[in-house]
Design a protein around this motif. Structure first.
Motif, short mmCIF file in Angstrom:
data_model
loop_
_atom_site.label_atom_id
_atom_site.label_comp_id
_atom_site.label_asym_id
_atom_site.label_seq_id
_atom_site.Cartn_x
_atom_site.Cartn_y
_atom_site.Cartn_z
N ILE A 240 0.86 -1.18 0.00
CA ILE A 240 0.00 0.00 0.00
C ILE A 240 0.90 1.23 0.00
O ILE A 240 1.85 1.31 0.78
N ALA A 241 0.60 2.17 -0.87
CA ALA A 241 1.33 3.44 -0.89
C ALA A 241 0.31 4.57 -0.80
O ALA A 241 -0.71 4.54 -1.50
N SER A 242 0.58 5.54 0.06
CA SER A 242 -0.34 6.67 0.19
C SER A 242 0.43 7.98 0.15
O SER A 242 1.60 8.05 0.52
N CYS A 243 -0.29 9.01 -0.28
CA CYS A 243 0.37 10.28 -0.55
C CYS A 243 -0.40 11.44 0.05
O CYS A 243 -1.63 11.51 -0.05
N TYR A 244 0.31 12.35 0.66
CA TYR A 244 -0.26 13.57 1.24
C TYR A 244 -0.36 14.65 0.18
O TYR A 244 0.53 14.80 -0.67
N ARG A 245 -1.45 15.38 0.21
CA ARG A 245 -1.60 16.56 -0.64
C ARG A 245 -2.11 17.70 0.23
O ARG A 245 -3.17 17.60 0.84
N GLU A 246 -1.35 18.78 0.29
CA GLU A 246 -1.77 19.93 1.09
C GLU A 246 -3.03 20.52 0.49
O GLU A 246 -3.09 20.83 -0.70
N GLN A 247 -4.05 20.67 1.32
CA GLN A 247 -5.32 21.17 0.83
C GLN A 247 -5.39 22.69 0.95
O GLN A 247 -4.95 23.28 1.93
N SER A 248 -5.94 23.30 -0.08
CA SER A 248 -6.15 24.75 -0.07
C SER A 248 -7.61 25.02 -0.36
O SER A 248 -8.24 24.34 -1.18
N GLU A 249 -8.18 26.02 0.32
CA GLU A 249 -9.59 26.31 0.16
C GLU A 249 -9.82 27.56 -0.67
O GLU A 249 -9.11 28.55 -0.52
N ASP A 250 -10.78 27.48 -1.53
CA ASP A 250 -11.19 28.63 -2.32
C ASP A 250 -11.83 29.67 -1.39
O ASP A 250 -12.64 29.34 -0.53
N LEU A 251 -11.47 30.94 -1.55
CA LEU A 251 -11.96 31.97 -0.64
C LEU A 251 -13.47 32.15 -0.74
O LEU A 251 -14.11 32.65 0.19
N PHE A 252 -14.06 31.76 -1.87
CA PHE A 252 -15.49 31.98 -2.06
C PHE A 252 -16.33 30.78 -1.64
O PHE A 252 -17.33 30.92 -0.94
#
Length: 328
Positions: A73-85
């Motif tokens: 099993i391989a898993s990957c982190y992705r930094e989440q960014s939120e749309d201001l609207f």
């Protein structure tokens, strides 16, 4: 060519959220070849790895049958960014499970990952559910989160083989594991880890920084290690001691604040000294728990750094020889 210190690079990575150091396949192969019997019928989890580009995943998928694995099993982190609207997260982490089926073999170059609901951080509930399935964790975790990462593995009673900075030995949490024989150093250390692939925005520090034939940008910090709780031949080999304390006492000054002698190099540990000795932290690369007992790290009886005539040598590990040989 001698390497120049690249601590600046590692400090930069330590402060970075991304910790974008990618392990070369040659370094993975060099270390993993010593642990092959441990992997038979096991589930391996690489929880800091994009399966599409990770050399850890590539190694296990390519050697699946030889190792006798059950699953990778391989898993990957992705930094989440939120749309201001609309405040909707734009990215999610993902994972991939490989069981070496004919269908997976034919599509290994075009892996279809499974998205997480969240960012795929190794501490997330989704990632922890995958961790519970795993027998062994193998990866290069974030330098900046090394303590927390190891603590999670230990608390879930997992076997592991991971890369870290040599300075991790000095963390009280890591040293405690080593002292209690719950973790130890792997086979390769320092120059044994030949370098890491870094992205475009990292400066190529050091005299051995290079761009390889595939266009990968490589830096060679020369101060990394493998930390593991998988047994290997090396930790059962005695350090061959040839020097003697008695008759050479002037070479082994005593500490001001502890009843013990200072030893500057592992090769200079005397074979005939029954008391406590302060040895350099690199001693741990050759440490055999059947030959030596670890007493404590760095501090004297006054809880201050060990000193000799008021001066402090570099960090020392206080040890005692279990197999003392009486001087003739």
């Amino acid at each position: 060519m001698a390497r120049k210190a690249t601590n600046k690079l590692l400090q930069k990575a330590k402060k970075s959220k991304s910790d974008e150091f990618y392990t070369q396949l040659c370094d993975i192969e060099s270390e993993l070849k010593h642990y092959k019997p441990h992997f038979k019928d096991k589930v391996v989890f690489c929880n800091c790895d994009d399966p599409r580009i990770s050399n850890f995943f590539k190694y296990f998928a390519s050697n699946f049958d030889e190792l006798g694995l059950k699953k990778v099993i391989a898993s990957c982190y992705r930094e989440q960014s939120e749309d201001l609207f609309n405040q909707i997260s734009s990215e999610r982490g993902f994972f991939y499970e490989y069981e070496n089926t004919p269908k997976q073999k034919s599509s290994i170059e075009s892996i279809k990952v499974i998205p997480f609901k969240g960012d795929g951080d190794f501490r997330s509930a989704e990632s922890l559910e995958l961790l519970k399935q795993a027998d062994i964790v193998v990866t290069n975790p974030p330098f900046s989160l090394f303590r927390e990462y190891v603590e999670q593995l230990v608390s879930h009673d997992k076997k592991f083989l991971i890369i870290g900075n040599v300075n991790a030995i000095t963390y009280k949490e890591i040293f405690k594991l080593i002292k209690e024989n719950m973790a130890w150093l792997g086979i390769n250390l320092g120059r044994g880890v030949s370098g890491f692939i870094v992205p475009e925005h990292y400066e190529l520090y050091g005299t051995e920084a290079r761009i390889d034939e595939s266009g990968n940008r490589i830096v060679s910090p020369n101060n990394c290690l493998w930390l593991t709780n998988l047994d290997s031949f090396k930790r059962h080999e005695d350090i061959q001691l040839v020097k003697k304390y008695y008759g050479n006492e002037n070479e082994y000054p005593k500490y001001d604040n502890y009843d013990g002698i200072n030893v500057n190099k592992t090769k200079d540990i005397p074979l005939d000294y029954e008391g406590v000795m302060g040895v350099p932290i690199t001693f741990l690369h050759k440490f055999n728990p059947d030959q030596f007992e670890i007493i404590k790290f760095r501090k004297g009886d006054d809880d201050k750094d060990l000193s000799i005539n008021g001066k402090h040598p570099y960090f020392r590990i206080l040890v005692k020889n279990k197999k003392i040989k009486v001087s003739e």
